[in-house]
Each structure stands twice: as structure tokens, then as C-alpha cells.
Write an enzyme that holds these catalytic residues in place. Structure first.
Site, PDB file in Angstrom:
ATOM      1  N   ARG A  68      -1.229  -6.044  -7.852  1.00 37.72           N
ATOM      2  CA  ARG A  68      -0.902  -7.369  -8.070  1.00 37.72           C
ATOM      3  C   ARG A  68      -1.139  -8.300  -9.588  1.00 37.72           C
ATOM      4  O   ARG A  68       0.120  -8.708  -9.516  1.00 37.72           O
ATOM      5  CB  ARG A  68      -1.315  -7.524  -6.616  1.00 37.72           C
ATOM      6  CG  ARG A  68      -1.195  -6.707  -5.772  1.00 37.72           C
ATOM      7  CD  ARG A  68      -1.585  -7.507  -4.239  1.00 37.72           C
ATOM      8  NE  ARG A  68      -3.220  -7.749  -4.276  1.00 37.72           N
ATOM      9  CZ  ARG A  68      -3.279  -8.258  -3.058  1.00 37.72           C
ATOM     10  NH1 ARG A  68      -3.709  -8.900  -2.543  1.00 37.72           N
ATOM     11  NH2 ARG A  68      -5.188  -8.103  -3.687  1.00 37.72           N
TER      12      ARG A  68
ATOM     13  N   HIS B 173       0.902  -0.542   0.089  1.00 36.13           N
ATOM     14  CA  HIS B 173       0.055  -0.019   0.181  1.00 36.13           C
ATOM     15  C   HIS B 173       1.308   1.113  -0.068  1.00 36.13           C
ATOM     16  O   HIS B 173       0.669   2.347  -0.897  1.00 36.13           O
ATOM     17  CB  HIS B 173      -0.828  -0.210   1.207  1.00 36.13           C
ATOM     18  CG  HIS B 173      -1.856  -1.187   1.523  1.00 36.13           C
ATOM     19  ND1 HIS B 173      -1.699  -1.651   2.916  1.00 36.13           N
ATOM     20  CD2 HIS B 173      -2.891  -1.607   0.336  1.00 36.13           C
ATOM     21  CE1 HIS B 173      -3.016  -2.765   1.840  1.00 36.13           C
ATOM     22  NE2 HIS B 173      -3.322  -2.157   1.173  1.00 36.13           N
TER      23      HIS B 173
ATOM     24  N   SER C  51      -3.491  -7.188   2.936  1.00 30.25           N
ATOM     25  CA  SER C  51      -3.272  -7.363   4.857  1.00 30.25           C
ATOM     26  C   SER C  51      -4.256  -8.886   5.025  1.00 30.25           C
ATOM     27  O   SER C  51      -3.656  -9.253   6.365  1.00 30.25           O
ATOM     28  CB  SER C  51      -4.617  -5.851   5.539  1.00 30.25           C
ATOM     29  OG  SER C  51      -4.476  -4.938   3.989  1.00 30.25           O
TER      30      SER C  51
ATOM     31  N   LYS D  85     -18.132  -5.422   7.029  1.00 30.79           N
ATOM     32  CA  LYS D  85     -16.853  -6.819   6.854  1.00 30.79           C
ATOM     33  C   LYS D  85     -16.479  -6.061   8.473  1.00 30.79           C
ATOM     34  O   LYS D  85     -16.362  -5.142   8.801  1.00 30.79           O
ATOM     35  CB  LYS D  85     -15.531  -5.780   5.958  1.00 30.79           C
ATOM     36  CG  LYS D  85     -14.908  -6.644   6.143  1.00 30.79           C
ATOM     37  CD  LYS D  85     -13.951  -5.856   4.744  1.00 30.79           C
ATOM     38  CE  LYS D  85     -13.212  -6.722   4.433  1.00 30.79           C
ATOM     39  NZ  LYS D  85     -11.836  -6.354   3.420  1.00 30.79           N
TER      40      LYS D  85
END
Length: 160
Positions: A90, A17, A127, A41
């Protein structure tokens, strides 16, 4: 002034990040890091903790501001006069998902999306992966800022 939004949940922030934020800060006059409040979430860290951690790890950037928001990213962009969103990619699978969102954001609000290829050193980071590795005693040194590493160990293993 050229402004860009880097949105995400950042639960927690990783060096991947920060690589994207750093590179965006070299391209834009102001980078707003938008920490997403996602009530559907379950987060390890509260939104206020995530904002605090992000401010800590970006404090040396003179043109990075950290804010929190909920709802649609394009609504935040409209409300704050930010014409561009930057997203790190990514892998090809990220592109498939992000492209759909980018096209919808452009249709809804004319907001552009800039995709940045993640530095190969961080392409495998997420994460979720960082949390799982720490939870089971693994070492993530060099993959997240040290202050984040310490917070993860405290939260997931109860160590200080």
C-alpha cells in the site's frame, strides 16, 4: 502448474485483499490463500470463520483455494510445493517491512516474493481500520464485500 501463496490474517478480508488475489489469479494457474493462525494475536473472527468468509468471497474464482496454516509461511510453501508468495504493497512503509521478510524467506527456502502495488482505490484500507470504523458506526460500504460488512456489523455492533 504455476502456484502462488497469498498469506495473511484476513481479519477481515477487504476489497484491497481481493484486488491482489484477483490479479494474482490472472497470473498464476492456482492461487492458495493462506489464512494465518496467529495464537499471539487477538482476532475478531476465528480462523475457521475467516476461512469460511474467504471461501465465500472467492468462490467465483476457479483457481483460488483457501487453506489455513500456522508457523512460518516458507514452511507452508515447502510443504505444499509453492515457490512464490504474493504480497500487496500500500505504501513505502509496507515495502520496508515486506522486503526484510522476502529476503529472509528467500534465504531460508528459496521462495520468491512478488510485490504488487495495491490499486489506489484501496491503498488506505486495512482490516484494523475497517473494524474501527464499523465499531463506531461508520459506513464501509464498497470497501469490503457486502457479506463481510454484514458480519462486521453483527460482531461489532450486535445488529442483524
Amino acid at each position: 502448474m504455476r502456484r502462488v501463496l497469498c498469506p495473511g490474517s484476513f481479519d477481515p478480508v477487504t476489497n484491497g485483499h481481493l484486488d491482489i488475489i484477483s490479479r494474482a489469479s490472472n497470473l498464476y494457474d492456482e492461487v492458495v490463500v493462506g489464512v494465518l493462525i496467529n495464537i499471539s494475536k487477538q482476532s475478531l473472527f476465528s480462523v475457521d470463520e475467516r476461512v469460511e468468509m474467504m471461501r465465500e468471497v472467492t468462490k467465483d474464482y476457479g483457481n483460488v483455494k483457501v487453506d489455513k496454516f500456522h508457523g512460518l509461511t516458507v514452511d507452508y510453501c515447502r510443504q505444499h510445493d509453492i515457490p512464490v508468495i504474493v504480497r500487496g504493497l500500500r505504501a513505502v512503509s509496507d515495502f520496508d517491512y515486506e522486503l526484510q521478510i522476502a529476503q529472509m524467506n528467500h534465504r531460508m527456502a528459496g521462495v520468491e516474493t512478488l510485490f504488487m502495488a495495491t490499486n489506489p482505490l484501496y491503498a488506505f484500507l486495512s482490516s484494523s481500520l475497517m473494524k474501527e470504523v464499523v465499531k463506531y458506526g461508520g459506513d464501509i460500504s464498497g470497501l469490503v464485500p457486502e457479506v463481510i460488512h454484514q458480519r462486521l456489523v453483527e460482531r461489532l455492533r450486535g445488529e442483524k
